[in-house]
Design an enzyme around this catalytic site. Sequence first.
Site, PDB file in Angstrom:
ATOM      1  N   LYS A  96       0.843  -1.204   0.000  1.00 27.24           N
ATOM      2  CA  LYS A  96       0.000   0.000   0.000  1.00 27.24           C
ATOM      3  C   LYS A  96       0.876   1.252   0.000  1.00 27.24           C
ATOM      4  O   LYS A  96       1.843   1.329   0.760  1.00 27.24           O
ATOM      5  CB  LYS A  96      -0.950   0.007   1.199  1.00 27.24           C
ATOM      6  CG  LYS A  96      -1.857   1.246   1.237  1.00 27.24           C
ATOM      7  CD  LYS A  96      -3.093   1.034   2.095  1.00 27.24           C
ATOM      8  CE  LYS A  96      -2.893   1.162   3.583  1.00 27.24           C
ATOM      9  NZ  LYS A  96      -2.392   2.483   4.034  1.00 27.24           N
ATOM     10  N   GLU A 115      -9.443   7.252   2.748  1.00 26.51           N
ATOM     11  CA  GLU A 115      -9.490   7.608   4.170  1.00 26.51           C
ATOM     12  C   GLU A 115     -10.054   9.015   4.341  1.00 26.51           C
ATOM     13  O   GLU A 115      -9.566   9.971   3.725  1.00 26.51           O
ATOM     14  CB  GLU A 115      -8.076   7.523   4.782  1.00 26.51           C
ATOM     15  CG  GLU A 115      -8.045   7.969   6.250  1.00 26.51           C
ATOM     16  CD  GLU A 115      -6.767   7.592   7.000  1.00 26.51           C
ATOM     17  OE1 GLU A 115      -5.926   6.858   6.442  1.00 26.51           O
ATOM     18  OE2 GLU A 115      -6.636   8.041   8.149  1.00 26.51           O
TER      19      GLU A 115
HETATM   20  O1  KIV Z   1      -1.597   2.713   8.700  1.00 31.67           O
HETATM   21  C1  KIV Z   1      -2.794   2.392   8.737  1.00 31.67           C
HETATM   22  O2  KIV Z   1      -3.305   1.791   9.688  1.00 31.67           O
HETATM   23  C2  KIV Z   1      -3.628   2.752   7.594  1.00 31.67           C
HETATM   24  C3  KIV Z   1      -5.117   2.610   7.758  1.00 31.67           C
HETATM   25  C4  KIV Z   1      -5.642   3.640   8.677  1.00 31.67           C
HETATM   26  C5  KIV Z   1      -5.829   2.609   6.468  1.00 31.67           C
HETATM   27  O3  KIV Z   1      -3.109   3.167   6.576  1.00 31.67           O
HETATM   28 NA    NA Z   2      -0.933   3.710   6.821  1.00 25.09          NA
END
Ligand code: KIV
Ligand code: NA
Length: 266
Positions: free
Chosen positions: A112, A181
Amino acid sequence: MSDVTLTTLRGLKQKGEKIAMLTCYDATFAKTASEAGVEMLLIGDSLGMVLQGHDSTLPVTVAEMAYHTACVKRGNRGAMIVADLPFMANATTEQTLQNSAILMQAGANVIKVEGTAWLAESITLLAERGIPVCAHMGLTPQAVNVFGGYKVQGRGEAKAQQMVEDARALEAAGAAMLLLECVPSELAARITQAVEIPVIGIGAGSDTDGQVLVMHDMLGLSLSGRAPKFVKNFMAEHGDIAKAFGAYVAAVKAGEFPAAEHGFSA
Ligand code: KIV
Ligand code: NA
């Protein structure tokens, strides 16, 4: 649960069945959450805040992300493992490739990255090399200093339209999924309609294809003593962590979480 893959997620999206995701940072919670039916475990760089006690995610390193990813991998029972590239780990395309490889070799199935349309180039490079990417848009906490605080993003038609276009561009670049988000619920619904890949939301209303929460938040734990508006405490009713995870999965699948009060207006 048999192993959750991108094929599984596409099938869930097609059926209109919601996807349940939680953050996770160690083996025992990974076992408990995956056995409760959580389909995706996110090793979020939120670990800088909830585990390490920093006031932002900026101090987190790739080595720390790899360590927690490996821990989650050992306890996981079939969930898809998504790992965050931390702050500046994707500063150059070379760093993006090298650091993504480290997290994949630690056990991630998906990487991600936070950003907007500028991520397109690295998303294509990663996808070509066998690394599925989740593009995290909206409130991207690594940019907190640019945003001037943790604020809802995409308010107003011009910004909303830009986010829809960016989402389409990242899908075209080869993103495997999107994460939104803290964006208005209406805008999240629009983006979910505009792309074919799965869209996961946090503080983005109930019309995305799935939901994610920080595990500590949904268990009612917090360092600041104040939970964000989009959080529901699933521990309060259930008094047992495995049951709280199960109740979260059930509420996401039933469309009961998030409720309107957890979302943001345009
Ligand atoms: O780091 C994290 O926990 C995230 C989530 C809030 C989506 O990126
Ligand atoms: Na994050």
